[in-house]
Design an enzyme around this catalytic site. Structure first.
Site, PDB file in Angstrom:
ATOM      1  N   GLU A 196       1.334  33.197 -14.126  1.00 32.37           N
ATOM      2  CA  GLU A 196      -0.086  33.461 -14.363  1.00 32.37           C
ATOM      3  C   GLU A 196      -0.717  32.280 -15.091  1.00 32.37           C
ATOM      4  O   GLU A 196      -0.619  32.182 -16.315  1.00 32.37           O
ATOM      5  CB  GLU A 196      -0.247  34.700 -15.248  1.00 32.37           C
ATOM      6  CG  GLU A 196       0.311  35.968 -14.660  1.00 32.37           C
ATOM      7  CD  GLU A 196      -0.408  37.185 -15.242  1.00 32.37           C
ATOM      8  OE1 GLU A 196      -1.037  37.903 -14.457  1.00 32.37           O
ATOM      9  OE2 GLU A 196      -0.362  37.384 -16.459  1.00 32.37           O
ATOM     10  N   GLY A 218      -8.668  36.782 -16.052  1.00 28.56           N
ATOM     11  CA  GLY A 218      -9.731  37.483 -16.767  1.00 28.56           C
ATOM     12  C   GLY A 218     -11.130  37.092 -16.334  1.00 28.56           C
ATOM     13  O   GLY A 218     -11.332  36.209 -15.503  1.00 28.56           O
ATOM     14  N   GLU A 270      -2.293  36.883 -23.055  1.00 25.58           N
ATOM     15  CA  GLU A 270      -3.195  37.446 -24.065  1.00 25.58           C
ATOM     16  C   GLU A 270      -2.441  37.786 -25.345  1.00 25.58           C
ATOM     17  O   GLU A 270      -3.034  37.869 -26.418  1.00 25.58           O
ATOM     18  CB  GLU A 270      -3.939  38.660 -23.482  1.00 25.58           C
ATOM     19  CG  GLU A 270      -5.033  38.196 -22.521  1.00 25.58           C
ATOM     20  CD  GLU A 270      -5.397  39.188 -21.438  1.00 25.58           C
ATOM     21  OE1 GLU A 270      -5.047  40.369 -21.549  1.00 25.58           O
ATOM     22  OE2 GLU A 270      -6.028  38.758 -20.448  1.00 25.58           O
ATOM     23  N   HIS A 318       2.827  38.107 -22.004  1.00 21.48           N
ATOM     24  CA  HIS A 318       1.509  37.947 -21.377  1.00 21.48           C
ATOM     25  C   HIS A 318       0.678  36.943 -22.191  1.00 21.48           C
ATOM     26  O   HIS A 318       0.756  36.909 -23.413  1.00 21.48           O
ATOM     27  CB  HIS A 318       0.787  39.294 -21.294  1.00 21.48           C
ATOM     28  CG  HIS A 318      -0.435  39.228 -20.431  1.00 21.48           C
ATOM     29  ND1 HIS A 318      -1.632  38.740 -20.903  1.00 21.48           N
ATOM     30  CD2 HIS A 318      -0.622  39.537 -19.127  1.00 21.48           C
ATOM     31  CE1 HIS A 318      -2.516  38.760 -19.910  1.00 21.48           C
ATOM     32  NE2 HIS A 318      -1.927  39.236 -18.824  1.00 21.48           N
ATOM     33  N   SER A 362      -6.854  36.752 -11.476  1.00  8.94           N
ATOM     34  CA  SER A 362      -8.003  36.986 -10.582  1.00  8.94           C
ATOM     35  C   SER A 362      -7.608  37.402  -9.166  1.00  8.94           C
ATOM     36  O   SER A 362      -8.241  36.979  -8.190  1.00  8.94           O
ATOM     37  CB  SER A 362      -8.929  35.764 -10.537  1.00  8.94           C
ATOM     38  OG  SER A 362      -9.452  35.501 -11.824  1.00  8.94           O
ATOM     39  N   ASN A 390      -2.003  45.915 -14.486  1.00  9.53           N
ATOM     40  CA  ASN A 390      -2.050  45.754 -15.946  1.00  9.53           C
ATOM     41  C   ASN A 390      -3.441  46.197 -16.415  1.00  9.53           C
ATOM     42  O   ASN A 390      -4.406  45.467 -16.240  1.00  9.53           O
ATOM     43  CB  ASN A 390      -1.783  44.283 -16.301  1.00  9.53           C
ATOM     44  CG  ASN A 390      -1.903  44.021 -17.786  1.00  9.53           C
ATOM     45  OD1 ASN A 390      -1.957  44.953 -18.595  1.00  9.53           O
ATOM     46  ND2 ASN A 390      -1.952  42.750 -18.160  1.00  9.53           N
ATOM     47  N   TRP A 391      -3.497  47.396 -16.992  1.00  9.74           N
ATOM     48  CA  TRP A 391      -4.809  47.931 -17.392  1.00  9.74           C
ATOM     49  C   TRP A 391      -5.337  47.295 -18.665  1.00  9.74           C
ATOM     50  O   TRP A 391      -6.474  47.524 -19.054  1.00  9.74           O
ATOM     51  CB  TRP A 391      -4.706  49.447 -17.597  1.00  9.74           C
ATOM     52  CG  TRP A 391      -4.483  50.236 -16.359  1.00  9.74           C
ATOM     53  CD1 TRP A 391      -4.316  49.761 -15.087  1.00  9.74           C
ATOM     54  CD2 TRP A 391      -4.394  51.669 -16.268  1.00  9.74           C
ATOM     55  NE1 TRP A 391      -4.127  50.797 -14.214  1.00  9.74           N
ATOM     56  CE2 TRP A 391      -4.168  51.985 -14.911  1.00  9.74           C
ATOM     57  CE3 TRP A 391      -4.468  52.703 -17.195  1.00  9.74           C
ATOM     58  CZ2 TRP A 391      -4.025  53.299 -14.458  1.00  9.74           C
ATOM     59  CZ3 TRP A 391      -4.333  54.014 -16.762  1.00  9.74           C
ATOM     60  CH2 TRP A 391      -4.119  54.307 -15.396  1.00  9.74           C
ATOM     61  N   LYS A 392      -4.487  46.541 -19.356  1.00  4.18           N
ATOM     62  CA  LYS A 392      -4.878  45.936 -20.638  1.00  4.18           C
ATOM     63  C   LYS A 392      -5.408  47.027 -21.575  1.00  4.18           C
ATOM     64  O   LYS A 392      -4.843  48.110 -21.589  1.00  4.18           O
ATOM     65  CB  LYS A 392      -5.878  44.800 -20.405  1.00  4.18           C
ATOM     66  CG  LYS A 392      -5.334  43.825 -19.357  1.00  4.18           C
ATOM     67  CD  LYS A 392      -6.070  42.526 -19.264  1.00  4.18           C
ATOM     68  CE  LYS A 392      -5.409  41.639 -18.221  1.00  4.18           C
ATOM     69  NZ  LYS A 392      -5.994  40.309 -18.141  1.00  4.18           N
ATOM     70  N   GLY A 443      -5.011  42.491 -12.898  1.00  2.79           N
ATOM     71  CA  GLY A 443      -5.676  42.978 -14.099  1.00  2.79           C
ATOM     72  C   GLY A 443      -6.898  43.805 -13.742  1.00  2.79           C
ATOM     73  O   GLY A 443      -6.807  44.996 -13.457  1.00  2.79           O
TER      74      GLY A 443
END
Ligand code: PGA
Length: 252
Positions: free
Chosen positions: A164, A170, A96, A94, A211, A9-11, A232
Protein backbone atom coordinates in the site's frame (compact mmCIF):
# COMPACT_ATOMS: atom_id res chain seq x y z
CA UNK A 1 -6.51 -22.49 -8.64
CA UNK A 2 -5.69 -20.43 -5.56
CA UNK A 3 -8.43 -18.23 -4.17
CA UNK A 4 -7.79 -14.50 -4.18
CA UNK A 5 -8.27 -12.38 -1.06
CA UNK A 6 -10.48 -9.32 -0.72
CA UNK A 7 -10.15 -7.31 2.48
CA UNK A 8 -12.45 -4.55 3.68
CA UNK A 9 -10.74 -2.18 6.12
CA UNK A 10 -13.48 -0.07 7.69
CA UNK A 11 -10.97 1.98 9.68
CA UNK A 12 -12.80 4.08 12.32
CA UNK A 13 -16.20 3.72 10.62
CA UNK A 14 -19.17 3.54 11.09
CA UNK A 15 -19.85 5.18 14.45
CA UNK A 16 -22.64 2.95 15.79
CA UNK A 17 -23.10 -0.76 16.27
CA UNK A 18 -26.46 -0.59 14.49
CA UNK A 19 -24.80 0.77 11.32
CA UNK A 20 -21.95 -1.72 11.59
CA UNK A 21 -24.42 -4.60 11.82
CA UNK A 22 -26.35 -3.32 8.82
CA UNK A 23 -23.23 -3.05 6.67
CA UNK A 24 -21.95 -6.44 7.79
CA UNK A 25 -25.30 -8.11 7.11
CA UNK A 26 -25.51 -6.54 3.65
CA UNK A 27 -22.02 -7.81 2.79
CA UNK A 28 -22.77 -11.26 4.20
CA UNK A 29 -25.90 -11.51 2.05
CA UNK A 30 -23.89 -11.10 -1.13
CA UNK A 31 -20.89 -13.13 0.01
CA UNK A 32 -22.00 -16.69 -0.89
CA UNK A 33 -21.88 -15.90 -4.62
CA UNK A 34 -18.20 -14.88 -4.32
CA UNK A 35 -16.71 -18.33 -4.77
CA UNK A 36 -13.07 -17.78 -5.67
CA UNK A 37 -12.13 -15.06 -3.22
CA UNK A 38 -11.84 -15.10 0.56
CA UNK A 39 -13.65 -12.11 2.02
CA UNK A 40 -12.08 -10.60 5.12
CA UNK A 41 -13.96 -7.80 6.88
CA UNK A 42 -12.07 -5.68 9.42
CA UNK A 43 -14.46 -3.54 11.46
CA UNK A 44 -13.43 -1.34 14.40
CA UNK A 45 -12.55 -3.39 17.51
CA UNK A 46 -15.64 -2.46 19.60
CA UNK A 47 -17.93 -4.22 17.08
CA UNK A 48 -15.97 -7.43 16.57
CA UNK A 49 -17.63 -9.59 19.25
CA UNK A 50 -21.10 -8.51 18.12
CA UNK A 51 -20.46 -9.37 14.47
CA UNK A 52 -19.44 -12.98 14.83
CA UNK A 53 -22.10 -15.49 14.06
CA UNK A 54 -23.08 -18.35 11.82
CA UNK A 55 -21.92 -18.50 8.23
CA UNK A 56 -18.47 -19.11 6.87
CA UNK A 57 -18.63 -16.85 3.84
CA UNK A 58 -16.96 -13.92 5.61
CA UNK A 59 -13.79 -13.99 7.70
CA UNK A 60 -13.68 -11.49 10.54
CA UNK A 61 -10.45 -9.53 10.91
CA UNK A 62 -9.09 -6.94 13.35
CA UNK A 63 -7.25 -3.74 12.35
CA UNK A 64 -4.52 -4.14 14.96
CA UNK A 65 -3.54 -6.34 17.90
CA UNK A 66 -1.11 -6.11 20.80
CA UNK A 67 2.54 -7.14 20.93
CA UNK A 68 1.82 -9.38 23.92
CA UNK A 69 -0.98 -11.83 24.55
CA UNK A 70 -1.82 -10.81 28.12
CA UNK A 71 -0.97 -8.38 30.90
CA UNK A 72 -0.64 -4.74 31.86
CA UNK A 73 -1.15 -3.12 28.44
CA UNK A 74 -3.85 -0.49 28.89
CA UNK A 75 -5.92 0.08 25.78
CA UNK A 76 -4.45 -2.80 23.75
CA UNK A 77 -6.30 -5.81 22.33
CA UNK A 78 -4.79 -9.22 23.00
CA UNK A 79 -4.68 -11.41 19.90
CA UNK A 80 -5.91 -14.24 22.14
CA UNK A 81 -8.94 -12.18 23.17
CA UNK A 82 -9.61 -11.37 19.52
CA UNK A 83 -9.37 -15.04 18.62
CA UNK A 84 -11.78 -15.94 21.40
CA UNK A 85 -14.54 -13.73 19.93
CA UNK A 86 -14.19 -15.25 16.46
CA UNK A 87 -11.55 -13.07 14.83
CA UNK A 88 -9.36 -15.06 12.43
CA UNK A 89 -7.08 -12.45 10.89
CA UNK A 90 -5.45 -9.14 11.73
CA UNK A 91 -4.07 -6.22 9.72
CA UNK A 92 -0.68 -5.19 11.11
CA UNK A 93 1.61 -2.33 10.14
CA UNK A 94 -1.03 -0.24 8.41
CA UNK A 95 0.40 3.13 7.38
CA UNK A 96 -2.16 4.97 9.50
CA UNK A 97 -0.72 3.22 12.57
CA UNK A 98 2.86 3.70 11.38
CA UNK A 99 2.03 7.44 11.10
CA UNK A 100 1.29 7.39 14.83
CA UNK A 101 4.79 6.16 15.54
CA UNK A 102 4.45 2.40 15.18
CA UNK A 103 7.86 1.15 14.04
CA UNK A 104 8.94 -2.08 12.34
CA UNK A 105 10.29 -3.67 15.54
CA UNK A 106 6.94 -3.23 17.29
CA UNK A 107 5.12 -4.59 14.25
CA UNK A 108 7.45 -7.60 14.37
CA UNK A 109 6.45 -8.28 17.99
CA UNK A 110 2.77 -7.88 17.10
CA UNK A 111 3.14 -10.40 14.27
CA UNK A 112 4.74 -12.91 16.64
CA UNK A 113 2.02 -12.49 19.28
CA UNK A 114 -0.74 -12.78 16.68
CA UNK A 115 0.83 -15.93 15.22
CA UNK A 116 1.05 -17.40 18.71
CA UNK A 117 -2.69 -16.77 19.07
CA UNK A 118 -3.37 -18.55 15.78
CA UNK A 119 -4.37 -15.50 13.74
CA UNK A 120 -3.59 -14.94 10.08
CA UNK A 121 -1.66 -11.75 9.35
CA UNK A 122 -2.07 -9.12 6.68
CA UNK A 123 1.19 -7.17 6.87
CA UNK A 124 1.05 -3.74 5.22
CA UNK A 125 4.16 -2.26 3.66
CA UNK A 126 4.60 0.74 1.40
CA UNK A 127 6.68 3.81 0.78
CA UNK A 128 5.56 7.31 1.76
CA UNK A 129 6.97 8.95 -1.37
CA UNK A 130 7.97 7.48 -4.70
CA UNK A 131 11.32 8.81 -5.97
CA UNK A 132 12.59 8.51 -9.52
CA UNK A 133 15.81 6.70 -8.54
CA UNK A 134 13.97 3.76 -7.01
CA UNK A 135 15.31 4.46 -3.52
CA UNK A 136 11.84 3.70 -2.17
CA UNK A 137 12.54 0.02 -2.83
CA UNK A 138 15.06 0.19 0.03
CA UNK A 139 12.16 1.24 2.26
CA UNK A 140 10.15 -1.80 1.19
CA UNK A 141 13.07 -4.15 1.75
CA UNK A 142 13.82 -2.77 5.17
CA UNK A 143 10.15 -2.97 6.23
CA UNK A 144 9.99 -6.61 5.14
CA UNK A 145 13.32 -7.52 6.76
CA UNK A 146 12.48 -5.95 10.12
CA UNK A 147 8.79 -6.84 10.35
CA UNK A 148 9.45 -10.48 9.41
CA UNK A 149 12.61 -10.99 11.49
CA UNK A 150 12.63 -14.44 13.17
CA UNK A 151 9.42 -15.48 11.44
CA UNK A 152 9.91 -19.06 10.29
CA UNK A 153 9.31 -20.36 6.80
CA UNK A 154 6.35 -22.38 8.08
CA UNK A 155 4.85 -19.34 9.80
CA UNK A 156 5.00 -17.52 6.45
CA UNK A 157 2.02 -19.68 5.41
CA UNK A 158 -0.11 -17.52 7.70
CA UNK A 159 1.06 -14.20 6.29
CA UNK A 160 -0.13 -12.11 3.36
CA UNK A 161 1.58 -8.88 2.31
CA UNK A 162 -0.47 -5.83 1.35
CA UNK A 163 1.53 -3.38 -0.73
CA UNK A 164 0.00 0.00 0.00
CA UNK A 165 1.91 3.07 -1.20
CA UNK A 166 1.04 5.71 1.40
CA UNK A 167 0.54 8.40 -1.24
CA UNK A 168 -2.28 6.34 -2.80
CA UNK A 169 -4.28 5.79 0.41
CA UNK A 170 -7.35 7.64 1.63
CA UNK A 171 -9.35 10.69 0.65
CA UNK A 172 -6.25 12.91 0.34
CA UNK A 173 -4.64 10.54 -2.20
CA UNK A 174 -4.10 12.05 -5.61
CA UNK A 175 -4.55 8.69 -7.37
CA UNK A 176 -4.16 4.95 -7.03
CA UNK A 177 -0.92 3.30 -8.10
CA UNK A 178 -0.91 1.93 -11.66
CA UNK A 179 -1.24 -1.82 -12.26
CA UNK A 180 2.24 -1.72 -13.86
CA UNK A 181 3.66 0.08 -10.83
CA UNK A 182 2.09 -2.47 -8.54
CA UNK A 183 3.37 -5.41 -10.60
CA UNK A 184 6.89 -4.02 -10.56
CA UNK A 185 6.82 -3.65 -6.77
CA UNK A 186 5.10 -6.99 -6.19
CA UNK A 187 7.95 -8.68 -8.10
CA UNK A 188 10.47 -6.83 -5.95
CA UNK A 189 8.57 -7.84 -2.78
CA UNK A 190 8.49 -11.49 -3.87
CA UNK A 191 12.22 -11.47 -4.66
CA UNK A 192 12.96 -9.94 -1.27
CA UNK A 193 10.76 -12.49 0.48
CA UNK A 194 12.45 -15.38 -1.27
CA UNK A 195 15.87 -14.07 -0.24
CA UNK A 196 14.64 -13.83 3.34
CA UNK A 197 12.46 -16.94 3.58
CA UNK A 198 13.39 -19.20 0.69
CA UNK A 199 10.99 -21.07 -1.53
CA UNK A 200 8.05 -20.68 0.88
CA UNK A 201 7.77 -17.07 -0.32
CA UNK A 202 6.51 -18.23 -3.70
CA UNK A 203 3.11 -18.82 -2.11
CA UNK A 204 2.82 -15.61 -0.07
CA UNK A 205 -0.17 -13.63 -1.36
CA UNK A 206 0.78 -10.08 -2.37
CA UNK A 207 -2.20 -7.73 -2.34
CA UNK A 208 -2.65 -4.19 -3.59
CA UNK A 209 -4.24 -1.44 -1.49
CA UNK A 210 -4.74 2.30 -2.00
CA UNK A 211 -7.79 3.94 -3.62
CA UNK A 212 -9.16 0.65 -4.97
CA UNK A 213 -12.55 1.17 -6.65
CA UNK A 214 -15.00 -0.73 -8.84
CA UNK A 215 -13.36 1.05 -11.79
CA UNK A 216 -9.72 0.10 -11.18
CA UNK A 217 -10.00 -3.22 -9.28
CA UNK A 218 -9.93 -5.45 -12.34
CA UNK A 219 -6.80 -3.82 -13.76
CA UNK A 220 -4.85 -4.47 -10.54
CA UNK A 221 -6.02 -8.10 -10.53
CA UNK A 222 -5.52 -8.84 -14.22
CA UNK A 223 -2.74 -6.51 -15.45
CA UNK A 224 -1.13 -6.14 -12.02
CA UNK A 225 -1.59 -9.86 -11.21
CA UNK A 226 -2.50 -8.97 -7.62
CA UNK A 227 -3.35 -11.92 -5.36
CA UNK A 228 -6.01 -9.77 -3.80
CA UNK A 229 -7.05 -6.26 -2.79
CA UNK A 230 -7.22 -4.27 0.43
CA UNK A 231 -10.08 -1.80 0.20
CA UNK A 232 -10.69 1.17 2.51
CA UNK A 233 -13.36 3.72 1.58
CA UNK A 234 -15.18 1.54 -0.93
CA UNK A 235 -15.59 -1.22 1.68
CA UNK A 236 -18.07 1.01 3.52
CA UNK A 237 -20.54 0.69 0.63
CA UNK A 238 -21.81 -2.89 0.53
CA UNK A 239 -22.81 -2.71 -3.14
CA UNK A 240 -19.42 -1.42 -4.32
CA UNK A 241 -17.47 -3.74 -2.05
CA UNK A 242 -19.40 -6.77 -3.31
CA UNK A 243 -18.83 -5.66 -6.90
CA UNK A 244 -15.08 -5.46 -6.21
CA UNK A 245 -15.25 -8.87 -4.48
CA UNK A 246 -16.95 -10.34 -7.54
CA UNK A 247 -14.24 -8.95 -9.85
CA UNK A 248 -11.65 -10.42 -7.48
CA UNK A 249 -13.29 -13.82 -7.55
CA UNK A 250 -13.57 -13.76 -11.34
CA UNK A 251 -9.87 -12.98 -11.69
CA UNK A 252 -8.86 -16.14 -9.74
P1 PGA B 1 -8.46 3.49 0.67
O1 PGA B 1 -7.71 2.84 1.92
O2 PGA B 1 -9.01 2.36 -0.14
O3 PGA B 1 -9.56 4.34 1.28
O4 PGA B 1 -7.45 4.30 -0.07
C1 PGA B 1 -6.90 1.70 1.77
C2 PGA B 1 -6.24 1.38 3.07
O5 PGA B 1 -5.79 2.25 3.78
O6 PGA B 1 -6.16 0.20 3.46
Amino acid sequence: MAKKIIIGNWKMNPTSLAEAKRLYTDIKKGAPRIRMAEIVICPPAPYLAALTGPGKSVILGAQDSAEETQGAFTGSSSPLALKSVGVQAVILGHSERRAKGEADDLINLKIKAALKAGLRIILCVGETVRDEQGDYLVVLRSQLESCLADISKTQMNKIAIAYEPVWAIGAQATSADTPEGFLHNAIYIRQTLSKLKGASAAKTPILYGGSVSVKNAESFLVDGKADGLLVGRESLKAKNFLAIAELTSRAA
